[in-house]
Design a protein around this motif. Sequence first.
Motif, PDB file in Angstrom:
ATOM      1  N   ASN A   1       0.822  -1.206   0.000  1.00 20.31           N
ATOM      2  CA  ASN A   1       0.000   0.000   0.000  1.00 20.31           C
ATOM      3  C   ASN A   1       0.859   1.259   0.000  1.00 20.31           C
ATOM      4  O   ASN A   1       0.391   2.341   0.302  1.00 20.31           O
ATOM      5  N   VAL A   2       2.141   1.095  -0.345  1.00 20.71           N
ATOM      6  CA  VAL A   2       3.054   2.232  -0.470  1.00 20.71           C
ATOM      7  C   VAL A   2       3.480   2.344  -1.934  1.00 20.71           C
ATOM      8  O   VAL A   2       3.340   1.398  -2.708  1.00 20.71           O
ATOM      9  N   SER A   3       4.019   3.477  -2.293  1.00 18.27           N
ATOM     10  CA  SER A   3       4.400   3.704  -3.685  1.00 18.27           C
ATOM     11  C   SER A   3       5.696   2.967  -4.030  1.00 18.27           C
ATOM     12  O   SER A   3       6.472   2.586  -3.152  1.00 18.27           O
ATOM     13  N   THR A   4       5.927   2.808  -5.303  1.00 20.96           N
ATOM     14  CA  THR A   4       7.154   2.190  -5.791  1.00 20.96           C
ATOM     15  C   THR A   4       8.370   3.003  -5.357  1.00 20.96           C
ATOM     16  O   THR A   4       9.404   2.447  -4.997  1.00 20.96           O
ATOM     17  N   ASP A   5       8.237   4.324  -5.364  1.00 23.72           N
ATOM     18  CA  ASP A   5       9.337   5.193  -4.915  1.00 23.72           C
ATOM     19  C   ASP A   5       9.682   4.936  -3.450  1.00 23.72           C
ATOM     20  O   ASP A   5      10.854   4.930  -3.077  1.00 23.72           O
ATOM     21  N   GLU A   6       8.661   4.717  -2.623  1.00 21.79           N
ATOM     22  CA  GLU A   6       8.902   4.450  -1.201  1.00 21.79           C
ATOM     23  C   GLU A   6       9.574   3.095  -0.994  1.00 21.79           C
ATOM     24  O   GLU A   6      10.466   2.959  -0.145  1.00 21.79           O
TER      25      GLU A   6
ATOM     26  N   TYR B   1      11.515   1.614  -3.184  1.00 17.37           N
ATOM     27  CA  TYR B   1      12.885   1.783  -3.669  1.00 17.37           C
ATOM     28  C   TYR B   1      13.737   2.560  -2.661  1.00 17.37           C
ATOM     29  O   TYR B   1      14.889   2.202  -2.409  1.00 17.37           O
TER      30      TYR B   1
END
Length: 72
Positions: A38-43, A45
């Motif tokens: 439920n977090v972004s791909t950026d987070e 990474y």
Amino acid sequence: MATADLKDSRLRLEYDYGFDSEGKPIIKGKSYSNVQLNVSTDEIYASALAIASLCSKSLFKVELNEAYDLNE
């Protein structure tokens, strides 16, 4: 119609351990289970980079692997 239920997610970090005696690269990895999706791909990474910064070896690759159960 078929559905896909997320069964497992893993974050895999691969590190560069140099070269062997034949000149082939040595890559070793570490996997982390139960990645929250439920977090972004950026987070994800950024988290991988933070984990990798604790290792003395250079980060070679970051993978996010997901496994699904397919149902009718």
